[in-house]
Motif scaffolding. Structure first.
Motif, PDB file in Angstrom:
ATOM      1  N   GLU A   1      -0.455   1.960 -11.176  1.00  0.00           N
ATOM      2  CA  GLU A   1       0.891   1.943 -11.747  1.00  0.00           C
ATOM      3  C   GLU A   1       1.932   1.738 -10.650  1.00  0.00           C
ATOM      4  O   GLU A   1       2.908   1.013 -10.835  1.00  0.00           O
ATOM      5  CB  GLU A   1       1.166   3.241 -12.506  1.00  0.00           C
ATOM      6  CG  GLU A   1       2.506   3.227 -13.215  1.00  0.00           C
ATOM      7  CD  GLU A   1       2.765   4.506 -13.999  1.00  0.00           C
ATOM      8  OE1 GLU A   1       3.721   4.496 -14.798  1.00  0.00           O
ATOM      9  OE2 GLU A   1       2.044   5.494 -13.821  1.00  0.00           O
TER      10      GLU A   1
ATOM     11  N   HIS B   1       1.937  -1.868  -9.777  1.00  0.00           N
ATOM     12  CA  HIS B   1       2.636  -2.615 -10.821  1.00  0.00           C
ATOM     13  C   HIS B   1       4.155  -2.469 -10.678  1.00  0.00           C
ATOM     14  O   HIS B   1       4.890  -3.460 -10.728  1.00  0.00           O
ATOM     15  CB  HIS B   1       2.191  -2.131 -12.198  1.00  0.00           C
ATOM     16  CG  HIS B   1       2.987  -2.696 -13.319  1.00  0.00           C
ATOM     17  ND1 HIS B   1       2.950  -4.025 -13.668  1.00  0.00           N
ATOM     18  CD2 HIS B   1       3.878  -2.114 -14.160  1.00  0.00           C
ATOM     19  CE1 HIS B   1       3.778  -4.240 -14.678  1.00  0.00           C
ATOM     20  NE2 HIS B   1       4.345  -3.090 -14.997  1.00  0.00           N
TER      21      HIS B   1
ATOM     22  N   ASP C   1      -2.902  -4.901 -16.141  1.00  0.00           N
ATOM     23  CA  ASP C   1      -3.620  -4.902 -17.403  1.00  0.00           C
ATOM     24  C   ASP C   1      -4.325  -6.235 -17.582  1.00  0.00           C
ATOM     25  O   ASP C   1      -3.919  -7.240 -17.019  1.00  0.00           O
ATOM     26  CB  ASP C   1      -2.650  -4.690 -18.577  1.00  0.00           C
ATOM     27  CG  ASP C   1      -2.019  -3.316 -18.550  1.00  0.00           C
ATOM     28  OD1 ASP C   1      -2.686  -2.374 -18.082  1.00  0.00           O
ATOM     29  OD2 ASP C   1      -0.867  -3.185 -18.989  1.00  0.00           O
ATOM     30  N   GLY C   2      -5.373  -6.248 -18.384  1.00  0.00           N
ATOM     31  CA  GLY C   2      -6.075  -7.492 -18.663  1.00  0.00           C
ATOM     32  C   GLY C   2      -7.417  -7.519 -17.979  1.00  0.00           C
ATOM     33  O   GLY C   2      -7.999  -6.490 -17.643  1.00  0.00           O
TER      34      GLY C   2
ATOM     35  N   THR D   1     -10.302  -7.799 -15.295  1.00  0.00           N
ATOM     36  CA  THR D   1     -10.419  -7.329 -13.920  1.00  0.00           C
ATOM     37  C   THR D   1     -11.376  -8.217 -13.150  1.00  0.00           C
ATOM     38  O   THR D   1     -12.212  -8.903 -13.720  1.00  0.00           O
ATOM     39  CB  THR D   1     -10.965  -5.886 -13.872  1.00  0.00           C
ATOM     40  OG1 THR D   1     -12.245  -5.871 -14.509  1.00  0.00           O
ATOM     41  CG2 THR D   1     -10.024  -4.927 -14.548  1.00  0.00           C
TER      42      THR D   1
END
Length: 147
Positions: free
Chosen positions: A61, A64, A72-73, A75
């Motif tokens: 986080e 990000h 996200d999504g 890897t």
């Protein structure tokens, strides 16, 4: 880094999620004493800062929020292996290099092969320059471990 990217590839960098990484450090004043204090408290064996109030670590986080990179999504895990790194290089960059050592390419080769885009460059050349710019950001700025 070879300077700020051409405005011709800005959309490609935004599309891949790397535009925010380009702007890191612009207008930011570094505090060398704070950086030194944090380095002294970093424990590489646990990947944490040991502070008086307890331990602190960097999370996805944080990555990000600070770098603007998506977390996200899909890897990427494990090691990548190929019997033909030249083909992989050609697929991503539209050019190949004869002596790719285990999937590694030299930053200097990227700079020599992908000069900055100009108004006369084709879309394929701009995409190749954008990929080269991203690779240089990763290899020369985000993870500069000389490997």
């Amino acid at each position: 880094m070879f300077g700020p990217p051409s405005s011709l590839i800005e959309n490609y960098l935004r599309e891949t999620g790397f535009w925010h990484v380009v702007t890191i450090g612009q207008g930011c004043k570094l505090n060398s004493k704070l950086i030194s204090a944090l380095i002294e408290r970093w424990r590489p064996e646990t990947h944490t800062f040991h502070l008086l109030c307890g331990e602190c670590t960097i999370t996805l986080e944080d990555v990000h929020l600070q770098l603007g990179l998506p977390v996200d999504g899909y890897t990427v895990t494990g090691s990548a292996s190929s019997t033909n790194w030249g083909a992989v290089c050609y697929e991503l960059l539209s050019v190949t290099r004869d002596n790719i050592n285990g999937g590694q390419i030299e930053i200097g080769w990227l700079r020599d092969t992908f000069p900055e885009s100009n108004n006369d460059s084709t879309e394929l050349e701009r995409i190749g320059y954008a990929w080269a710019y991203i690779l240089e950001m990763i290899g020369g700025y985000l993870m500069p471990d000389l490997s």
